[in-house]
Design a protein around this motif. Sequence first.
Motif, PDB file in Angstrom:
ATOM      1  N   TYR A 156      62.561  73.671  10.716  1.00 58.26           N
ATOM      2  CA  TYR A 156      61.390  73.379   9.880  1.00 58.26           C
ATOM      3  C   TYR A 156      60.163  74.140  10.370  1.00 58.26           C
ATOM      4  O   TYR A 156      59.338  74.579   9.577  1.00 58.26           O
ATOM      5  N   PHE A 157      60.056  74.298  11.693  1.00 54.27           N
ATOM      6  CA  PHE A 157      58.949  75.087  12.239  1.00 54.27           C
ATOM      7  C   PHE A 157      59.458  75.999  13.348  1.00 54.27           C
ATOM      8  O   PHE A 157      60.519  75.786  13.925  1.00 54.27           O
ATOM      9  N   LEU A 170      52.367  79.946  15.086  1.00 52.96           N
ATOM     10  CA  LEU A 170      53.169  78.802  14.672  1.00 52.96           C
ATOM     11  C   LEU A 170      53.485  78.974  13.192  1.00 52.96           C
ATOM     12  O   LEU A 170      52.578  79.206  12.381  1.00 52.96           O
ATOM     13  N   PHE A 171      54.761  78.883  12.853  1.00 48.81           N
ATOM     14  CA  PHE A 171      55.186  78.984  11.465  1.00 48.81           C
ATOM     15  C   PHE A 171      55.824  77.668  11.051  1.00 48.81           C
ATOM     16  O   PHE A 171      56.692  77.145  11.745  1.00 48.81           O
ATOM     17  N   VAL A 172      55.382  77.139   9.923  1.00 55.69           N
ATOM     18  CA  VAL A 172      55.953  75.914   9.366  1.00 55.69           C
ATOM     19  C   VAL A 172      56.487  76.252   7.987  1.00 55.69           C
ATOM     20  O   VAL A 172      55.752  76.731   7.123  1.00 55.69           O
ATOM     21  N   GLN A 173      57.793  76.051   7.805  1.00 56.05           N
ATOM     22  CA  GLN A 173      58.488  76.446   6.575  1.00 56.05           C
ATOM     23  C   GLN A 173      58.188  77.907   6.243  1.00 56.05           C
ATOM     24  O   GLN A 173      57.882  78.264   5.108  1.00 56.05           O
ATOM     25  N   ILE A 219      53.602  70.040  12.163  1.00 50.98           N
ATOM     26  CA  ILE A 219      55.016  70.395  12.358  1.00 50.98           C
ATOM     27  C   ILE A 219      55.996  69.374  11.796  1.00 50.98           C
ATOM     28  O   ILE A 219      57.199  69.647  11.768  1.00 50.98           O
ATOM     29  N   GLU A 220      55.512  68.233  11.351  1.00 50.65           N
ATOM     30  CA  GLU A 220      56.414  67.188  10.862  1.00 50.65           C
ATOM     31  C   GLU A 220      56.430  67.149   9.326  1.00 50.65           C
ATOM     32  O   GLU A 220      55.371  67.188   8.700  1.00 50.65           O
ATOM     33  N   PHE A 237      60.513  65.373  15.147  1.00 52.26           N
ATOM     34  CA  PHE A 237      60.561  66.311  16.264  1.00 52.26           C
ATOM     35  C   PHE A 237      59.765  65.809  17.476  1.00 52.26           C
ATOM     36  O   PHE A 237      60.321  65.668  18.560  1.00 52.26           O
ATOM     37  N   LEU A 238      58.482  65.551  17.269  1.00 51.62           N
ATOM     38  CA  LEU A 238      57.621  65.094  18.359  1.00 51.62           C
ATOM     39  C   LEU A 238      57.563  63.574  18.295  1.00 51.62           C
ATOM     40  O   LEU A 238      56.754  62.991  17.580  1.00 51.62           O
TER      41      LEU A 238
END
Length: 234
Positions: free
Chosen positions: A137-138, A147-150, A207-208, A216-217
């Motif tokens: 997902y990230f 940071l890349f998300v999708q 990130i979620e 994730f976190l």
Amino acid sequence: MGKSTILLVDDEQGLLDLLTFTLRKFDIHDVLTATTAKGALKLLEKYEVSLIVLDIMLPDGDGFEICKEIRSFTSAPILFLTAKNQDIDKINGFNLGADDYITKPFNPTEVVARIQVHLRRYQMIDNVSKSIYDFGYFKLNKRSGQLFVQNKEVTCAPMEFLLLTFFCEHINFIFTASDLYEKVWLPYQHGDEKTVVIHISRLRKKIEPNPKKPQFLINVRGLGYKLVKPEAKL
């Protein structure tokens, strides 16, 4: 430390002069100053700035709103320097993307020391070894500081990036807020563990898929926080 340009934003010219003088004593000579929000944004359009020191109470705008706008186009560290010393103001500042919060009256040498620490951390992002952490997902690119998300790049403040990098380097390890504060923030920055909790909340929003139900976190009740890969969650 490489060449850095600092932007100081405050409506008190005497304060700007004092900080500029102190920064130059410590070999930081590229200093821009603005006494208004409008003036600060014009300078940010024209110059590439390494760090911003920002007052909250400006004659033509609210520093919190300016911080939010700045954070939309740069990940350079933002340090609030303000007379507003309530906890709610500090929490609001961190939630909007600030990396540090200093209250007036202040010691100019301490302010410069904090500036130097944040500059070093910001530059670390460009100097770390090659390493990409892919969670599906990230994805975090440690070397490029991205940071890349999708598959879309997401702006990430320096302390958020360093905290997420620490978690990525310690997959499935549990850390208390105190552990994280000591390992990621100290010995360079004063504050408290609330800073860690705020930054974790900010990271989850990025990130979620659903920040209210982290995948994730995650929080391990009574123990602390850990970052897990999808295959390690069960």
